[in-house]
Design an enzyme around this catalytic site. Structure first.
Site, PDB file in Angstrom:
ATOM      1  CD  GLU A 186      -2.393  -1.322   2.813  1.00  0.00           C
ATOM      2  OE1 GLU A 186      -2.651  -0.257   3.394  1.00  0.00           O
ATOM      3  OE2 GLU A 186      -2.675  -2.443   3.290  1.00  0.00           O
ATOM      4  CD  GLU A 235      -8.430   2.175   6.240  1.00  0.00           C
ATOM      5  OE1 GLU A 235      -8.374   1.617   7.350  1.00  0.00           O
ATOM      6  OE2 GLU A 235      -7.669   1.888   5.299  1.00  0.00           O
TER       7      GLU A 235
END
Length: 410
Positions: free
Chosen positions: A214, A325
């Site tokens: 990520e 997120e």
């Protein structure tokens, strides 16, 4: 009227009892165990700091208080890994076909605060943000320092506190992803929460064998001690349980760039109804050695995740995700006002909402192709939503984000 003497006698008795208690030594488990526990904790923290903060040839003071150490590349934390000890960073790999600049507003290292005064690290070194004792003390525990909270996967996020608005592509064999995303400074309700915008490259199930690499930007006061958006990386091989970490806070990611400091603040940021500032990120699997490489901006190779770290990602990915997120702790029993992206809903569009543009994936032939069959999902759409679009300038793109607690999000 009743006599005050019984009351006074009671007070005197309590005072004498308190005096005797204060003159007596505390129980053995308090006098001996607490200092010993504190000493052990101090020693563990000191050992962790020594393992992370390597000898450097130069240190740079950033305007935001960070200290950036220029560490010889072969001494970086990655080479503490048993399978990397004694080795050196690899040479740059072959980039994906059809790879070209996407017109990013950010060229590379010049958008990080530590380098704003023209400072840089010498060739042969890598810039590493120095970890301080306070950074570790802010973590929930020494064991969890540098790791994401568990139970955070998108499909299972309804009760975990992690909330997402993402676009995603599913395929049998995927070998990377690329996108440009604008950078914001979302407001958080508490220092225990975070807000981020990133790319996930995923393989395995959404159970205990989940593999991810990520990269993106995040605001995380608990991790960094401030509210600045910072460039970050992450990896895990077991769904965020025991393996992997943010940035260089464990051995794993091998940094090759002497221009980008992972975990350092990004500046400037986008302005609501004003100038938009975005960065480009590319993650792809080197077809020759199999490692997952990361490029930041227009051509700056940050480094790579060695393939041996992974089980499923050792071969290929089966999903890529783009989006936002937040971690919502609900400290008072209701949703907090932590923002995702700009803090505004997707429907407000350009210069108001956060975006991902020029979405691409890397195929089996190491070619960058448009992210066809893009699906979008917001797991708490009243709080944070997402809208996918397509045009000739940006290809596949989407707007996303929201304010958190509001009339729509009680």
């Amino acid at each position: 009227m009743a006599s005050p003497l019984p009351f006074l006698q009671l007070i005197l008795t309590l005072l004498l009892a308190a005096a005797r208690a204060s003159s007596e030594p505390p129980p053995p488990n308090i006098t001996s165990a607490r200092p010993a526990d504190e000493l052990r904790k101090y020693r563990r923290i000191s050992a962790r700091l020594r393992s992370l903060n390597k000898p450097s040839s130069k240190s740079i003071q950033s305007p935001d208080g960070d200290i950036i150490d220029c560490v010889p590349s072969h001494l970086q934390p990655a080479f503490d890994h048993p399978l990397l000890q004694g080795s050196k960073p690899l040479d740059p790999p072959e980039r994906p076909k059809d790879h070209e600049s996407t017109g990013d507003m950010a060229a590379g290292w010049d958008i990080q605060l530590w380098a704003s005064a023209g400072e840089s690290c010498p060739e042969g070194t890598v810039p590493i943000r120095r970890t301080k004792e306070d950074d570790i003390l802010r973590a929930s525990s020494l064991r969890r320092f540098g790791k994401k909270p568990v139970a955070r996967t998108r499909q299972d996020s309804s009760g975990s506190g992690h909330e997402h608005a993402v676009g995603y592509v599913v395929g049998d064999e995927l070998y990377g992803a690329k996108a440009s995303l604008n950078v914001w400074r979302p407001r958080l309700s508490t220092s225990a929460e975070f807000s981020l915008s990133q790319i996930w490259v995923i393989s395995g199930s959404f159970g205990s064998d989940l593999n991810t690499v990520e990269a993106g930007w995040q605001v995380s006061p608990q991790l960094y001690g401030d509210s600045s958006p910072r460039f970050f990386t992450y990896w895990t091989t077991d769904a965020y349980q025991a393996t992997g970490c943010y940035n260089l806070l464990c051995s794993g990611f091998v940094q090759t760039s002497n221009k980008i400091a992972i975990g350092a603040a990004i500046s400037p940021t986008s302005v609501y109804n004003g100038r938009q500032f975005d960065i480009s990120l590319l993650i792809w699997k080197d077809p020759n050695h199999g490692h997952w490489w990361l490029e930041f901006g227009s051509g700056v190779l940050v480094g790579y995740w060695p393939s041996f770290l992974f089980s499923h990602l050792a071969t290929h990915a089966t999903m890529v995700q783009f989006g936002g997120e937040v971690f919502n702790t609900r400290p008072s029993g209701f949703h907090t006002a932590t923002q995702m992206g700009s803090g505004h809903y997707a429907g407000e569009g350009f210069a108001r909402a956060a975006y991902f543009r020029s979405l691409k994936v890397v195929d089996w032939d190491n070619s960058l192709i448009p992210a066809a069959n893009l699906r979008v999902l917001a797991d708490h759409p009243n709080c944070y939503d997402i809208q996918a679009r397509v045009n000739s300038a940006w290809g596949n793109y989407f707007y996303f984000g929201g304010p958190g607690r509001s009339v729509r999000c009680p």
